[in-house]
Design a protein around this motif. Structure first.
Motif, PDB file in Angstrom:
ATOM      1  N   PRO A   1      -2.911   7.974  10.596  1.00 23.63           N
ATOM      2  CA  PRO A   1      -3.566   7.570   9.342  1.00 23.63           C
ATOM      3  C   PRO A   1      -2.865   6.437   8.596  1.00 23.63           C
ATOM      4  O   PRO A   1      -3.523   5.589   7.984  1.00 23.63           O
ATOM      5  CB  PRO A   1      -3.575   8.866   8.518  1.00 23.63           C
ATOM      6  N   ALA A   2      -1.521   6.413   8.630  1.00 19.13           N
ATOM      7  CA  ALA A   2      -0.787   5.389   7.875  1.00 19.13           C
ATOM      8  C   ALA A   2      -1.121   3.971   8.352  1.00 19.13           C
ATOM      9  O   ALA A   2      -1.418   3.100   7.528  1.00 19.13           O
ATOM     10  CB  ALA A   2       0.709   5.659   7.959  1.00 19.13           C
ATOM     11  N   PRO A   3      -1.094   3.672   9.656  1.00 18.36           N
ATOM     12  CA  PRO A   3      -1.425   2.298  10.080  1.00 18.36           C
ATOM     13  C   PRO A   3      -2.873   1.916   9.799  1.00 18.36           C
ATOM     14  O   PRO A   3      -3.157   0.755   9.493  1.00 18.36           O
ATOM     15  CB  PRO A   3      -1.122   2.296  11.582  1.00 18.36           C
ATOM     16  N   ARG A   4      -3.785   2.881   9.897  1.00 15.35           N
ATOM     17  CA  ARG A   4      -5.180   2.558   9.597  1.00 15.35           C
ATOM     18  C   ARG A   4      -5.354   2.212   8.125  1.00 15.35           C
ATOM     19  O   ARG A   4      -6.084   1.275   7.772  1.00 15.35           O
ATOM     20  CB  ARG A   4      -6.067   3.741   9.980  1.00 15.35           C
ATOM     21  N   ALA A   5      -4.674   2.957   7.244  1.00 13.91           N
ATOM     22  CA  ALA A   5      -4.754   2.648   5.817  1.00 13.91           C
ATOM     23  C   ALA A   5      -4.123   1.298   5.512  1.00 13.91           C
ATOM     24  O   ALA A   5      -4.645   0.513   4.711  1.00 13.91           O
ATOM     25  CB  ALA A   5      -4.061   3.754   5.014  1.00 13.91           C
ATOM     26  N   LEU A   6      -2.995   0.996   6.167  1.00 22.54           N
ATOM     27  CA  LEU A   6      -2.316  -0.276   5.933  1.00 22.54           C
ATOM     28  C   LEU A   6      -3.149  -1.444   6.451  1.00 22.54           C
ATOM     29  O   LEU A   6      -3.162  -2.528   5.848  1.00 22.54           O
ATOM     30  CB  LEU A   6      -0.947  -0.254   6.611  1.00 22.54           C
ATOM     31  N   THR A   7      -3.873  -1.243   7.554  1.00 17.69           N
ATOM     32  CA  THR A   7      -4.717  -2.302   8.100  1.00 17.69           C
ATOM     33  C   THR A   7      -5.872  -2.628   7.169  1.00 17.69           C
ATOM     34  O   THR A   7      -6.277  -3.790   7.035  1.00 17.69           O
ATOM     35  CB  THR A   7      -5.258  -1.882   9.488  1.00 17.69           C
ATOM     36  N   ARG A   8      -6.410  -1.607   6.499  1.00 19.42           N
ATOM     37  CA  ARG A   8      -7.538  -1.819   5.592  1.00 19.42           C
ATOM     38  C   ARG A   8      -7.106  -2.343   4.225  1.00 19.42           C
ATOM     39  O   ARG A   8      -7.943  -2.814   3.458  1.00 19.42           O
ATOM     40  CB  ARG A   8      -8.309  -0.506   5.407  1.00 19.42           C
ATOM     41  N   ALA A   9      -5.837  -2.252   3.902  1.00 19.23           N
ATOM     42  CA  ALA A   9      -5.358  -2.679   2.584  1.00 19.23           C
ATOM     43  C   ALA A   9      -5.473  -4.197   2.435  1.00 19.23           C
ATOM     44  O   ALA A   9      -5.401  -4.952   3.421  1.00 19.23           O
ATOM     45  CB  ALA A   9      -3.918  -2.229   2.378  1.00 19.23           C
ATOM     46  N   ALA A  10      -5.626  -4.644   1.185  1.00 17.26           N
ATOM     47  CA  ALA A  10      -5.774  -6.072   0.912  1.00 17.26           C
ATOM     48  C   ALA A  10      -4.454  -6.753   0.566  1.00 17.26           C
ATOM     49  O   ALA A  10      -4.326  -7.971   0.726  1.00 17.26           O
ATOM     50  CB  ALA A  10      -6.773  -6.277  -0.238  1.00 17.26           C
ATOM     51  N   TRP A  11      -3.452  -5.981   0.129  1.00 16.74           N
ATOM     52  CA  TRP A  11      -2.217  -6.608  -0.343  1.00 16.74           C
ATOM     53  C   TRP A  11      -1.377  -7.268   0.754  1.00 16.74           C
ATOM     54  O   TRP A  11      -0.626  -8.207   0.453  1.00 16.74           O
ATOM     55  CB  TRP A  11      -1.363  -5.598  -1.120  1.00 16.74           C
ATOM     56  N   PRO A  12      -1.418  -6.839   2.029  1.00 18.28           N
ATOM     57  CA  PRO A  12      -0.589  -7.533   3.036  1.00 18.28           C
ATOM     58  C   PRO A  12      -0.881  -9.023   3.148  1.00 18.28           C
ATOM     59  O   PRO A  12       0.017  -9.813   3.464  1.00 18.28           O
ATOM     60  CB  PRO A  12      -0.924  -6.794   4.335  1.00 18.28           C
ATOM     61  N   GLU A  13      -2.127  -9.438   2.889  1.00 16.53           N
ATOM     62  CA  GLU A  13      -2.436 -10.868   2.923  1.00 16.53           C
ATOM     63  C   GLU A  13      -1.691 -11.607   1.821  1.00 16.53           C
ATOM     64  O   GLU A  13      -1.335 -12.783   1.987  1.00 16.53           O
ATOM     65  CB  GLU A  13      -3.939 -11.072   2.763  1.00 16.53           C
ATOM     66  N   ARG A  14      -1.424 -10.925   0.716  1.00 18.86           N
ATOM     67  CA  ARG A  14      -0.721 -11.560  -0.396  1.00 18.86           C
ATOM     68  C   ARG A  14       0.786 -11.585  -0.171  1.00 18.86           C
ATOM     69  O   ARG A  14       1.473 -12.473  -0.671  1.00 18.86           O
ATOM     70  CB  ARG A  14      -1.050 -10.810  -1.695  1.00 18.86           C
ATOM     71  N   GLU A  15       1.289 -10.611   0.560  1.00 16.05           N
ATOM     72  CA  GLU A  15       2.731 -10.510   0.815  1.00 16.05           C
ATOM     73  C   GLU A  15       2.983 -10.208   2.294  1.00 16.05           C
ATOM     74  O   GLU A  15       3.326  -9.087   2.665  1.00 16.05           O
ATOM     75  CB  GLU A  15       3.346  -9.413  -0.058  1.00 16.05           C
ATOM     76  N   PRO A  16       2.808 -11.193   3.175  1.00 13.35           N
ATOM     77  CA  PRO A  16       2.967 -10.920   4.612  1.00 13.35           C
ATOM     78  C   PRO A  16       4.381 -10.511   5.003  1.00 13.35           C
ATOM     79  O   PRO A  16       4.554  -9.707   5.925  1.00 13.35           O
ATOM     80  CB  PRO A  16       2.564 -12.241   5.269  1.00 13.35           C
ATOM     81  N   VAL A  17       5.400 -11.023   4.314  1.00 15.35           N
ATOM     82  CA  VAL A  17       6.773 -10.650   4.662  1.00 15.35           C
ATOM     83  C   VAL A  17       7.024  -9.183   4.347  1.00 15.35           C
ATOM     84  O   VAL A  17       7.606  -8.437   5.150  1.00 15.35           O
ATOM     85  CB  VAL A  17       7.778 -11.550   3.913  1.00 15.35           C
ATOM     86  N   VAL A  18       6.568  -8.739   3.182  1.00 14.67           N
ATOM     87  CA  VAL A  18       6.715  -7.328   2.820  1.00 14.67           C
ATOM     88  C   VAL A  18       5.903  -6.453   3.775  1.00 14.67           C
ATOM     89  O   VAL A  18       6.348  -5.380   4.192  1.00 14.67           O
ATOM     90  CB  VAL A  18       6.273  -7.100   1.360  1.00 14.67           C
ATOM     91  N   ALA A  19       4.711  -6.903   4.136  1.00  5.54           N
ATOM     92  CA  ALA A  19       3.873  -6.131   5.061  1.00  5.54           C
ATOM     93  C   ALA A  19       4.540  -5.990   6.429  1.00  5.54           C
ATOM     94  O   ALA A  19       4.490  -4.915   7.049  1.00  5.54           O
ATOM     95  CB  ALA A  19       2.503  -6.796   5.203  1.00  5.54           C
ATOM     96  N   LEU A  20       5.168  -7.059   6.903  1.00  4.52           N
ATOM     97  CA  LEU A  20       5.893  -6.960   8.170  1.00  4.52           C
ATOM     98  C   LEU A  20       7.014  -5.937   8.083  1.00  4.52           C
ATOM     99  O   LEU A  20       7.258  -5.177   9.037  1.00  4.52           O
ATOM    100  CB  LEU A  20       6.463  -8.330   8.548  1.00  4.52           C
ATOM    101  N   TRP A  21       7.700  -5.899   6.956  1.00  6.45           N
ATOM    102  CA  TRP A  21       8.767  -4.919   6.761  1.00  6.45           C
ATOM    103  C   TRP A  21       8.209  -3.503   6.774  1.00  6.45           C
ATOM    104  O   TRP A  21       8.797  -2.594   7.378  1.00  6.45           O
ATOM    105  CB  TRP A  21       9.496  -5.207   5.452  1.00  6.45           C
ATOM    106  N   VAL A  22       7.061  -3.283   6.127  1.00  4.40           N
ATOM    107  CA  VAL A  22       6.445  -1.953   6.102  1.00  4.40           C
ATOM    108  C   VAL A  22       6.058  -1.518   7.511  1.00  4.40           C
ATOM    109  O   VAL A  22       6.282  -0.361   7.909  1.00  4.40           O
ATOM    110  CB  VAL A  22       5.228  -1.946   5.165  1.00  4.40           C
ATOM    111  N   TRP A  23       5.475  -2.434   8.287  1.00  4.77           N
ATOM    112  CA  TRP A  23       5.111  -2.103   9.664  1.00  4.77           C
ATOM    113  C   TRP A  23       6.340  -1.726  10.485  1.00  4.77           C
ATOM    114  O   TRP A  23       6.325  -0.753  11.259  1.00  4.77           O
ATOM    115  CB  TRP A  23       4.386  -3.279  10.318  1.00  4.77           C
TER     116      TRP A  23
END
Length: 312
Positions: free
Chosen positions: A18-40
């Motif tokens: 469930p966590a990766p599916r929710a993160l994929t649908r989220a809109a904020w990673p486009e605004r902060e790709p570096v933070v999103a990479l860290w979360v992944w």
């Protein structure tokens, strides 16, 4: 021990589905790709740590030799707290499954690194054939930037030792000085962040475990987010419009910016540079980064909880 294994399994399933599916649908990673990479990366580390700690506990319960090595320095009350002698009937099957998974993961990572090294070797050999000869008296080293005689406009960073930044004369003729600076800054952003290693890791995990949603999404999102992160590096130095125009100039001859093109990522990158989304505020970035960093500690907390409780 049974409770620890169940909690580790539940945590791994939560982080893997469930966590990766929710993160994929989220809109904020486009605004902060570096933070999103860290979360992944933190999600992947959580699943891998869950599997590793579960393998250690189950192997210690099944095999006396493993138990003696793992709990050798521990006091008797700590060993008793894990109740290793009362292993569940499925502990042996779990140990075999996790051991196979660990071996397979290692094999996939090794295979990806070997293949990447082979591809870099072939690419460097082709570059040596295509690179123009240096005038007599100049040193043999060409430095970090190599210009190739080619009408096809392109630029890329080749990792390795030494790393090499390559640009074609077609790109030099098509781009202005500021646009060329944006392209080179984009490629240097990949190099400074070691995106090649992240791509190797995500590719190896997705290849080895194609049915695990976390690894499949991790691979897809990594390829997307590293480009967005490098675009941000270029836009901060050279401006959003300059970076967008440079991207268009390098790719418009391929037809990938047309409506009929299937290259959605390139169109998304151009649109994002032309209309940059607002960044998250500093507090939210710090909170997201901190929480993500704490998640991989949960498998360790679950694993060491019985022993720490026994010591207290």
């Amino acid at each position: 021990m049974t409770v620890c294994l169940l909690l580790l399994s539940l945590l791994a399933l939560t982080a893997a589905v469930p966590a990766p599916r929710a993160l994929t649908r989220a809109a904020w990673p486009e605004r902060e790709p570096v933070v999103a990479l860290w979360v992944w990366q933190c999600l992947v580390a959580t699943v891998l740590l869950c599997c590793l700690t579960a393998l250690t506990l189950s192997a210690a319960a099944v095999f006396q030799t493993v138990r003696a090595h793992v709990f050798a320095p521990a006091p008797a009350e700590v060993t008793a707290a894990y109740d290793l002698t009362a292993a569940p009937p499925w502990a042996t099957a779990l140990t075999v499954l996790l051991a196979f998974g660990a071996a397979w993961t290692t094999a996939m990572l090794a295979r990806e690194l070997v293949e990447a090294r082979r591809r870099r070797g072939l690419a460097r050999a082709q570059l040596r054939e295509r690179a123009p000869d240096l005038p007599a008296g100049l040193p043999a080293s060409r430095g970090p930037l190599l210009v190739l005689e080619d009408e096809y406009p392109d630029a890329w960073w080749m990792p390795g030792s030494p790393p090499q930044l390559v640009v074609t004369t077609g790109a030099l003729h098509r781009l202005t000085d500021h646009q060329l600076d944006a392209v080179l800054t984009h490629e240097r952003g990949h190099a400074r962040a070691h995106h090649d290693w992240l791509l190797h890791l995500s590719t190896a995990l997705a290849t080895g475990f194609p049915r695990v949603p976390l690894f499949a999404h991790f691979c897809d999102q990594t390829r997307r987010l590293v480009e967005l992160a490098a675009d941000d590096t270029a836009s901060r130095r050279c401006g959003h419009l300059t970076a967008a125009l440079a991207l268009i100039e390098l790719n418009q001859h391929r037809g990938v910016l047309s409506c009929a093109s299937s290259d959605r990522l390139l169109r998304e990158r151009v649109d994002r540079l032309l209309q940059p989304p607002p960044r998250l505020d500093r507090g939210r970035r710090a909170l997201t980064t901190t929480v993500a960093a704490l998640v991989p500690l949960l498998p360790l907390l679950i694993t060491f909880a019985p022993g720490l409780t026994a010591l207290n």
